[in-house]
Design a protein around this motif. Structure first.
Motif, PDB file in Angstrom:
ATOM      1  N   LEU A  91       0.836  -1.020   0.160  1.00 43.24           N
ATOM      2  CA  LEU A  91      -0.028  -0.026   0.062  1.00 43.24           C
ATOM      3  C   LEU A  91       1.106   1.296  -0.023  1.00 43.24           C
ATOM      4  CD1 LEU A  91      -2.655  -0.847   2.792  1.00 43.24           C
ATOM      5  CD2 LEU A  91      -3.241  -0.292   0.418  1.00 43.24           C
ATOM      6  N   ASP A  95      -2.366   5.666   0.171  1.00 40.97           N
ATOM      7  CA  ASP A  95      -3.457   4.799   0.430  1.00 40.97           C
ATOM      8  C   ASP A  95      -3.699   4.717   1.753  1.00 40.97           C
ATOM      9  OD1 ASP A  95      -3.765   4.284  -2.455  1.00 40.97           O
ATOM     10  OD2 ASP A  95      -2.300   2.365  -2.297  1.00 40.97           O
TER      11      ASP A  95
ATOM     12  N   ARG B 236     -13.228  -0.077   0.255  1.00 41.87           N
ATOM     13  CA  ARG B 236     -12.792   0.798   1.563  1.00 41.87           C
ATOM     14  C   ARG B 236     -12.787  -0.273   2.628  1.00 41.87           C
ATOM     15  NH1 ARG B 236     -12.825   6.313   1.288  1.00 41.87           N
ATOM     16  NH2 ARG B 236     -13.931   7.283  -0.490  1.00 41.87           N
ATOM     17  N   ASN B 239      -9.769  -2.418   2.239  1.00 40.25           N
ATOM     18  CA  ASN B 239      -8.390  -1.627   2.356  1.00 40.25           C
ATOM     19  C   ASN B 239      -8.155  -1.732   3.747  1.00 40.25           C
ATOM     20  OD1 ASN B 239      -8.150  -1.012  -0.315  1.00 40.25           O
ATOM     21  ND2 ASN B 239      -8.789   1.094  -0.011  1.00 40.25           N
ATOM     22  N   ASP B 298      -4.899  -0.248  -3.491  1.00 38.43           N
ATOM     23  CA  ASP B 298      -5.922   0.228  -3.253  1.00 38.43           C
ATOM     24  C   ASP B 298      -7.215  -0.501  -4.178  1.00 38.43           C
ATOM     25  OD1 ASP B 298      -8.216   1.651  -2.971  1.00 38.43           O
ATOM     26  OD2 ASP B 298      -7.202   3.571  -3.602  1.00 38.43           O
TER      27      ASP B 298
END
Lengths: 260, 353
Positions: A91, A95, B236, B239, B298
């Motif tokens: 990441l 992010d 989201r 993530n 992402d």
């Protein structure tokens, strides 16, 4: 926001890690949480940001039980800066900071201009904007810590819980980070090992030992040679800095002093 | 006080082409794969004619027919369903792989990990070996799906304890379940005395799309489409899972509930696709990694790209499988394993550095 801890106990695997802790952090107050290793600081903090449900007692944010509200509702008001836990996914720093906007978003919502501005601001304030597209996993410990503070900032919280946010930072960045939290004017609970930093930045210091609060008050009242000897088993002198009026702890080296 | 430096250095954009360009390239790649896969075969067709037939069937006014009805049948009823199914399965396995890797927070996770495809294998082999036909032509996919579902439920409850599901337990339960069920399937195949049945069962276990007709395409294609949209909707929270359990909780995710729901969704998607294709390995492992290298981790950006790349990859793999030693067909699972195995090892060595 007022943060109230009411008679909280945490028992894990037959061990009482936190025993009947009660304290109240006033709106805009910065409270340092100190104490030796294993005193229960991290466990107490975990009950605040919903990682560990208290065995007994309640945690209230402005009178509302944090364990009875939806997780998203708490995350819009309270942000936590935790010890970094490594991942393996590359990441980017951007992010990671952008995750801070999640509690404010619904499914399929993109990041709008306001979100992007908030993320950019957080990256800038923590001096990590230049790293925005570097992989998070390859940063140094101190850089990671600043990124995680930036993520908490991107949540735009009114209350912050920080667990050792400065232990990997150099002196300059320690000062910057604590000044930043102070300057936000949020209600904050910060676990800190460095008592001089705690005294310089926090309104009050709460000292824990063996799961209990053993002292709670203004730095000058809490940081006494007697308390440091009892809790930390060290021989220390406390002097009031002539210019700032902040108590300063200086340790006498030469091994630990055994009390009684 | 720290001086805010908002936006000043943010021009340091991610290296590489911008996201819309990457998606555009992937769409072109998928279009090329579809064209090549429909054009190639025992009756080769020019690319222009392939698109003429496709457009004409989409709406008659779009293209004048200049081809024989036989060619139209070849495109519409023989090659297109197979290409659509290959694309759906490739996309499904890839997005499921990406979601699973976030779920167990381990970049080496794969749809085969949960024991779901081994469960499907036992179901399918049972039908083939014992010659069951309770559900007519759908007996095999239904049995495979039921097997997948049974494996899912078993792994799910083995991995849960006290309302929590830890990733280590999930992985261990999945691996153990996969081993046991593979053994059961192998036992059924070996003890069957009929060589034809044995061969049919082995072919299924190796994965293949031979003889695809429209009737078997709809269910997996719909499941993959809906499932992928749902996963993009929770990108989201996905993530957040990468950030770790505590951090995800502090960012407002009900981690245990989300993990359970995600597990069920992904397992249903895998079960539906594996039921018609057999076990096709490594697609769900490789595609997410290639996409992360290309456009980052992402999920909001990576999931759509993974779906496109996975679809294109499996269409090309299936094209290779049916043309390499034509008229014989190689099970597509062998092709993907031959490409995927070395990639996996390369990845492992790269990570251990």
């Amino acid at each position: 926001m007022t943060l109230t801890v009411e008679n909280v106990s945490v028992r894990i695997g037959g061990r009482d890690l936190v025993r009947q802790v009660s304290l109240e952090v006033a709106e805009g107050e910065m409270l340092a949480l100190a104490g030796p290793n294993g005193a229960g600081k991290t466990t107490l903090l975990r009950t605040l940001y919903r990682a560990r449900r208290p065995t007994r007692g309640r945690v209230l944010l402005d009178g509302e039980d944090v364990w009875r509200m939806p997780a998203g509702r708490l995350a819009r008001r309270l942000a936590a800066v935790l010890q970094e836990s490594g991942g393996d996914f590359e990441l980017s720093v951007y992010d990671v900071v952008a995750m801070g906007r999640t509690p404010h978003k619904r499914a399929f919502d993109g990041d709008n201009a306001a979100d992007k501005a908030i993320i950019a601001d957080a990256l800038g304030r923590l001096d990590v904007a230049g790293l925005a597209h570097a992989p998070f996993d390859r940063l140094s410990g101190g850089e990671k810590q600043r990124v995680l503070i930036a993520r908490a900032l991107a949540q735009r919280p009114t209350t912050m819980v920080l667990d050792e946010p400065t232990n990997h930072l150099d002196l300059r960045h320690q000062l910057d980070a604590l000044n930043l939290v102070r300057g936000l004017g949020v209600t904050a609970v910060v676990a800190l090992h460095d008592l001089n930093m705690a005294a310089a930045f926090c309104d009050r210091i709460c000292v824990m030992d063996a799961g209990r609060i053993v002292a709670l008050g203004a730095p000058a009242d809490v940081l006494t040679p007697a308390l440091l000897a009892e809790v930390y088993r060290v021989d220390a002198e406390v002097v009031i800095h002539p210019r700032t009026g902040v108590p300063q702890v200086s340790l006498r080296t030469g091994g630990s002093r055994v009390t009684n | 006080m720290i001086e805010p430096t908002a936006g000043a250095v943010l021009s340091a954009r991610r290296p590489g082409p911008p996201y819309p360009v990457m998606i555009g390239l992937l769409v072109l790649l998928l279009g090329g794969a579809v064209t090549a896969a429909i054009a190639a075969g025992s009756v080769p067709l020019p690319a222009g004619q392939v698109w003429g037939i496709l457009l004409h069937n989409l709406h008659p006014a779009l293209a004048e027919p200049t081809w024989t009805p036989v060619r139209e049948t070849i495109v519409m009823d023989v090659r297109l369903p197979r290409v659509v199914l290959a694309g759906a399965i490739g996309a499904g396995l890839s997005v499921c792989g990406m979601a699973l890797q976030a779920l167990v927070r381990n970049p080496l996770a794969d749809p085969m990990l949960l024991g779901v495809s081994s469960g499907a294998g036992v179901g399918a082999v049972t039908v083939v070996v014992f010659g069951l036909s309770v559900f007519g032509a759908f007996s095999l996919p239904i049995a495979a799906f039921l097997g997948a579902l049974a494996a899912l439920v078993a792994v799910y409850f083995l991995a849960r304890s006290g309302g929590r599901m830890t990733t280590v337990r999930l992985v261990l339960a999945g691996v153990a379940m996969a081993e046991v069920l593979s053994a059961v399937a192998s036992f059924l195949v070996v003890t069957s005395n009929d060589p034809h049945k044995t061969q049919a069962a082995v072919r299924w276990m190796l994965g293949g799309l031979a003889g695809t007709t429209w009737t078997v395409v709809w269910i997996p294609a719909a499941a993959v489409l809906l499932g992928t949209v749902a996963l993009i909707g929770v990108s989201r929270p996905l993530n957040l899972l990468l950030a770790g359990e505590e951090a995800a909780a502090s960012l407002g995710l009900d981690v245990h509930r989300f993990r359970s729901a995600l597990f069920v969704l992904v397992a249903m998607m895998i079960g539906t696709t594996v039921a018609v294709s057999g076990a096709i390995g490594f697609v769900g492992l490789i595609m997410p990694h290639v996409v992360r290298l290309l456009i980052g981790a992402d999920h909001r950006r990576a999931l759509p790209a993974t779906a496109l790349l996975g679809a294109a990859f499996l269409i090309v793999a299936d094209l290779t499988a049916r043309t390499l030693i034509a008229p014989e067909e190689i099970p597509v699972g062998i092709i993907t394993a031959l490409v995927g195995g070395p990639f996996f090892l390369w990845l492992m060595r790269r990570r251990s550095k």
